[in-house]
Enzyme design. Structure first.
Site, PDB file in Angstrom:
ATOM      1  N   GLU A 115      15.395   5.137  -0.591  1.00  0.00           N
ATOM      2  CA  GLU A 115      14.579   3.957  -0.252  1.00  0.00           C
ATOM      3  C   GLU A 115      14.711   3.730   1.245  1.00  0.00           C
ATOM      4  O   GLU A 115      15.588   3.023   1.698  1.00  0.00           O
ATOM      5  CB  GLU A 115      15.042   2.721  -1.033  1.00  0.00           C
ATOM      6  N   HIS A 178       7.758  -1.075   0.872  1.00  0.00           N
ATOM      7  CA  HIS A 178       8.088  -1.602   2.205  1.00  0.00           C
ATOM      8  C   HIS A 178       6.949  -1.227   3.157  1.00  0.00           C
ATOM      9  O   HIS A 178       7.166  -0.618   4.206  1.00  0.00           O
ATOM     10  CB  HIS A 178       9.447  -1.080   2.679  1.00  0.00           C
ATOM     11  N   ASP A 254      17.094  -2.890  -9.123  1.00  0.00           N
ATOM     12  CA  ASP A 254      17.350  -3.060  -7.684  1.00  0.00           C
ATOM     13  C   ASP A 254      18.703  -3.765  -7.501  1.00  0.00           C
ATOM     14  O   ASP A 254      18.888  -4.559  -6.577  1.00  0.00           O
ATOM     15  CB  ASP A 254      16.215  -3.855  -7.017  1.00  0.00           C
ATOM     16  N   GLY A 289      17.706  -7.789  -2.855  1.00  0.00           N
ATOM     17  CA  GLY A 289      18.094  -7.094  -4.081  1.00  0.00           C
ATOM     18  C   GLY A 289      18.483  -8.109  -5.126  1.00  0.00           C
ATOM     19  O   GLY A 289      18.313  -9.314  -4.947  1.00  0.00           O
TER      20      GLY A 289
HETATM   21 ZN   LIG Z   1      16.138  -1.469  -3.304  1.00  0.00          ZN
END
Ligand SMILES: [Zn+2]
Length: 361
Positions: A115, A178, A254, A289
């Site tokens: 990520e 993102h 997450d 998160g």
């Molecule tokens: Zn993440």
């Protein structure tokens, strides 16, 4: 052998399931106690648990795999954060050992979800600002340390669109995330081979009927996308919209190092985060998160009115299929004996990873 109400790919069966490392057979028959038996959860986005972050490298992945197994996760992807190149290499070296050998009492680490660092610096969320432009050579060098199964990127960053077909050829699932890209950027990325979306709604350009963004791309075109069903990252209303639009929407945690820990201050990569009232935030207040576990995700889906069978599919079968893991995420003869037994309140009372009973306390 276990007895109860068993969720198979063909629906519920009352009876018994026989297994060693793999499932030997499922037979119909009388059942006693009213236990519910479903496939183990497959979590494709996990940063940590029990005070430990995947970015710490070394044995961190084993601690995380054990911690999540106690909540019914039987397979997962160790997920790295945006960081300097040597920190990412350090995390990957640690994960390589855990991927090669499943830790005793732990979930199976199937590989890496990278990520970052190929993100848009305007949509970092809780990721540190060490973004770089992705290149084939850099991804190949990471992939040589530990197998990358999923890679999150912002496709609008110059050079990234051209990279997608190469990543796909390497067997990597490219996910849009993102990202501040436009609808056109997203459609181009999907045409180039991007297959999924990272924590849908969070960290991406949102829905707009005049200036559509990545959420619109997912709603209009995606077969698969991940979503965080902690009921904090995404409002139930938006969750329902996504459930209608994306056939195989699947849940991820997450989860951060603060998962399973008391309120307080924790690490998320190089960032300091604060756990309080069931969520994790940066000092600025933005969500960083989650502290979600997959069994809680199941109960959250059910609290929205979803049937247990569908909630299970969205936490086991769909993520396994997305990753091409045809022997996981389902209770069928020949598949790995990854099994969760639930009581009537949908809390795990037994978990098996590849046939091994996991101690729950
Ligand atoms: Zn993440």
């Amino acid at each position: 052998m276990l007895q109860g109400r068993i969720l198979t790919p063909g629906g519920w069966i009352n009876g018994s399931i026989a297994f060693d490392q793999r499932i030997a057979g499922i037979t119909e028959g009388p059942v006693g106690e009213g236990l519910t038996i479903i496939p183990g959860f497959v979590d494709l986005h996990v940063h940590g648990a029990s005070g430990v972050d995947i970015m710490e490298g070394g044995d961190a992945g084993a601690v995380v795999a054990r911690s999540h197994a106690r909540h019914g996760t039987t397979a997962l992807l160790g997920t790295t954060l945006t960081a300097k190149e040597d920190s990412i290499r350090h995390a990957l070296q640690g994960l390589a050992g855990v991927i090669a050998q499943r830790p005793r009492h732990g979930a199976r680490m199937l590989g890496v979800h990278l990520e970052g660092p190929f993100l848009n610096r305007r949509r970092l969320g809780a990721q540190p600002p060490d973004v770089v432009t992705g290149s084939r050579a850099l991804v190949e060098s990471y992939h040589a340390i530990a197998p990358i199964r999923v890679l999150t990127m912002a496709p609008e960053v110059t050079g990234h669109l051209e990279l997608i077909p190469h990543l796909k050829d390497m067997g990597i699932r490219v996910q849009i995330g993102h990202s501040a890209g436009s609808y056109d950027d997203g459609v181009a990325a999907m045409r180039a081979g991007a297959a999924g979306f990272t924590h849908l709604f969070n960290g991406m350009s949102g829905m707009s009927h005049k200036e559509p963004g990545m959420v619109d791309v997912a709603m209009a075109h995606a077969e698969y996308a991940e979503i965080i069903p902690d009921l904090l990252h995404v409002h139930p209303g938006a969750m329902r919209a996504a459930l209608r639009a994306i056939p195989r929407l699947y849940g991820v945690t997450d989860a951060t190092s603060a998962t399973g820990m008391p309120d307080g201050e924790y690490a998320l990569g190089t960032q300091r985060v604060f756990k309080c009232m069931g969520c994790v935030r940066l000092a600025t207040g933005s969500l960083a998160g989650s502290v979600l576990t997959m069994d809680q995700a199941l109960r959250n889906f059910v609290s929205l009115g979803m049937e247990v069978a569908e909630a299970s599919q969205r936490l086991s079968l769909f993520p396994a299929d997305y990753l091409g893991e045809s022997q996981r995420g389902r209770l069928a003869p020949g598949a790995w004996a990854d099994i969760v037994v639930l009581d009537q309140s949908l809390h795990p009372v037994a978990v098996f990873v590849e046939g091994e009973a996991i101690p729950l306390s």
